[in-house]
Design a protein around this motif. Structure first.
Motif, short mmCIF file in Angstrom:
data_model
loop_
_atom_site.label_atom_id
_atom_site.label_comp_id
_atom_site.label_asym_id
_atom_site.label_seq_id
_atom_site.Cartn_x
_atom_site.Cartn_y
_atom_site.Cartn_z
N LEU A 113 44.18 39.69 26.52
CA LEU A 113 44.92 39.06 27.61
C LEU A 113 46.40 39.45 27.53
N ILE A 114 46.95 39.41 26.30
CA ILE A 114 48.36 39.78 26.12
C ILE A 114 48.57 41.22 26.60
N ARG A 115 47.62 42.11 26.22
CA ARG A 115 47.74 43.51 26.64
C ARG A 115 47.69 43.65 28.16
N SER A 116 46.77 42.89 28.82
CA SER A 116 46.68 42.98 30.28
C SER A 116 47.97 42.50 30.93
N LEU A 117 48.54 41.41 30.38
CA LEU A 117 49.79 40.89 30.94
C LEU A 117 50.91 41.89 30.76
N GLN A 118 50.95 42.52 29.57
CA GLN A 118 51.98 43.54 29.31
C GLN A 118 51.86 44.68 30.30
N ALA A 119 50.61 45.13 30.50
CA ALA A 119 50.38 46.25 31.41
C ALA A 119 50.81 45.88 32.82
N LYS A 120 50.45 44.65 33.23
CA LYS A 120 50.81 44.18 34.57
C LYS A 120 52.33 44.11 34.73
N ASN A 121 53.01 43.62 33.70
CA ASN A 121 54.46 43.48 33.79
C ASN A 121 55.19 44.82 33.75
N LYS A 122 54.58 45.77 33.04
CA LYS A 122 55.20 47.09 32.96
C LYS A 122 55.09 47.81 34.30
N ASN A 123 54.01 47.54 35.00
CA ASN A 123 53.74 48.29 36.22
C ASN A 123 53.18 47.36 37.31
N PRO A 124 54.05 46.47 37.83
CA PRO A 124 53.55 45.44 38.75
C PRO A 124 52.99 46.00 40.05
N ASP A 125 53.45 47.20 40.45
CA ASP A 125 53.01 47.75 41.74
C ASP A 125 51.67 48.45 41.64
N ALA A 126 51.20 48.69 40.41
CA ALA A 126 49.94 49.42 40.25
C ALA A 126 48.83 48.67 40.96
N PRO A 127 47.91 49.42 41.56
CA PRO A 127 46.83 48.75 42.26
C PRO A 127 46.07 47.82 41.32
N VAL A 128 45.85 46.59 41.77
CA VAL A 128 45.20 45.61 40.92
C VAL A 128 43.69 45.79 40.94
N LYS A 129 43.09 45.28 39.89
CA LYS A 129 41.64 45.30 39.79
C LYS A 129 41.08 44.51 40.97
N LYS A 130 40.07 45.07 41.64
CA LYS A 130 39.52 44.35 42.78
C LYS A 130 38.27 43.60 42.39
#
Lengths: 204, 234
Positions: free
Chosen positions: A187-204
């Motif tokens: 979960l920490i890794r997913s949050l880090q990834a999301k915060n690093k690249n907020p514009d990246a297409p999200v998992k649908k």
């Protein structure tokens, strides 16, 4: 730069010596009005500077939030299983995520009128909900409520309810899903990834 | 059922079968695999067609005009909000809604201006799904419908009634009806545009974010906002 100095001055004067004397509704009202005022007037923000909005959220709004409590509530029952280091990492990442979400919402709705709804509370209350509404043409206004708790440092917000959806609860299922699939570190890794690249297409 | 619709159904079913294995075991969402496929389909449709048109509309049409158009459709909706309030036994709210329609249709020039709100006559949010919920019908499973998006089984029933009673969809003149339906869709979508970035940058998993948001919101709406959020750590 002038903007920053003005902000520092505003913050210094706006924060009274004993924060716990401010009623929750006054606190929310002052902060909202002040922040919206800056948002509507600042040239860089008008020009689309998200950096500046995030700074504004960081300096003016965040001191009034209890992130430890917010993160613990959003993580739910798995919180106690997390090590202190994991808890700190979660708080940090969730904080970044919320700063961005909040900054984006403020920017998106800065030109709408905000109404403050009547506030009711009893003298001994340690929890309070302050209701505001964002007016929108053609539809019922969007509700924006703040849930606060009184602690040693005065009233602190621990949940924001947007359009009847609690920010804390809406992360609970996503967090639980992530933890059961890949664990707390996952979960920490997913949050880090999301915060690093907020514009990246999200998992649908 | 015309050929285009049949093709769409086929595509949707194929997508649902392919996506059928992704589930996170949420008890309110037993057909998550199907729902995720449908959600992806709706998102795709939005990205290629609906959102770009709504963005164009926002760029081309000045704000006061867009507000007027949103108010116009909001005024039509108030008739049904009123009917639903009456069906739910909430007479004062129903009278309030019909009062809004009366004021906005006359003083507000066919509803283009929302004079009632300025006069302090509040707008409500009701639909047949909420009425069914108020009557005690359980929500049933979460379903993502093509085009209409998140619903529950009960709200799907409500949607069918909403559509049957929709004055815009019942206009005899087909070109006028279609123009109004499309305009309403674009106007509604354009109002949601500011939320796009907020949601995209906030959600870890957009599907569950939207699902949980929808379910929470419906629960609150049926109880007219009187719901205490549950902060137990379980």
């Amino acid at each position: 730069m002038k903007w920053l100095i003005a902000l520092c001055a505003a913050v210094t004067f706006a924060l009274p010596a004993s924060a716990d004397e401010i009623a929750p509704d006054t606190l929310v009202k002052n902060v909202t009005n002040e922040v919206l005022d800056i948002l509507r007037k600042d040239k860089d923000i008008q020009g689309g500077s998200t950096r500046k909005v995030q700074d504004l959220v960081e300096t003016r709004i965040l001191p009034n939030f209890d992130f430890q409590r917010m993160t613990a509530l959003a993580v739910g029952r798995d919180w106690r299983q997390a090590s202190p280091a994991q808890q700190q990492a979660l708080i940090g990442e969730f904080r970044t995520l919320l700063v961005r979400t909040y900054a984006n919402s403020l920017t998106a709705y800065k030109n709408q009128a905000i109404d403050f709804k009547p506030f009711r509370s009893a003298p001994g209350d340690t929890e309070a909900t302050v209701r505001t509404e964002i007016r929108q043409p053609g539809t019922k206004p969007i509700g924006l409520s703040y849930v606060l708790e009184k602690g040693s440092g005065g009233w602190k917000v621990f949940d924001v309810v947007i359009a009847d959806v609690s920010l804390v609860s809406s992360y609970r299922d996503q967090f639980r899903q992530e933890i059961s699939a890949v664990g707390i570190d996952g979960l920490i890794r997913s949050l880090q990834a999301k915060n690093k690249n907020p514009d990246a297409p999200v998992k649908k | 059922m015309n050929a285009r619709f049949r093709r769409l159904t086929l595509a949707v079913l194929a997508a649902a079968t392919l996506g059928g294995c992704a589930t996170s075991g949420n008890s309110r969402d037993p057909i998550e695999g199907f729902n995720r496929a449908m959600f992806a389909f709706n998102e795709g449709l939005d990205q290629v067609a609906i959102r770009p048109v709504a963005q164009g509309y926002e760029a081309a049409v000045p704000t006061p005009v867009r507000t007027g158009i949103a108010n116009f459709f909001g005024n039509i909706a108030d008739v049904f909000i009123g009917i639903n309030n009456v069906l739910q036994g909430k007479m004062p709210e129903g009278i309030n809604d019909f009062g809004r329609v009366a004021v906005n249709t006359t003083l507000g020039v066919f509803g283009f201006m929302d004079v009632a709100t300025d006069l302090g006559v509040e707008k409500h949010d009701e639909d047949f799904g909420q009425t069914l919920g108020r009557w005690g019908m359980g929500s049933g499973a979460y379903v993502v419908l093509p085009l209409w998006g998140p619903r529950t089984v009960r709200d799907t029933g409500g949607l069918i009634l909403d559509l049957a009673a929709d004055p815009v969809a019942n206009i005899r003149d087909v070109p006028a009806r279609n123009t109004l339906i499309v305009t309403r869709l674009i106007s509604d979508r354009a109002m949601m545009l500011p939320a796009d970035k907020v949601i995209d940058e906030a959600a870890l998993d957009k599907y569950s974010y939207i699902r949980d948001g929808y379910l929470q919101r419906r629960r609150t709406l049926i109880n007219d906002g009187i719901v205490s959020h549950d902060y137990d750590d379980e």
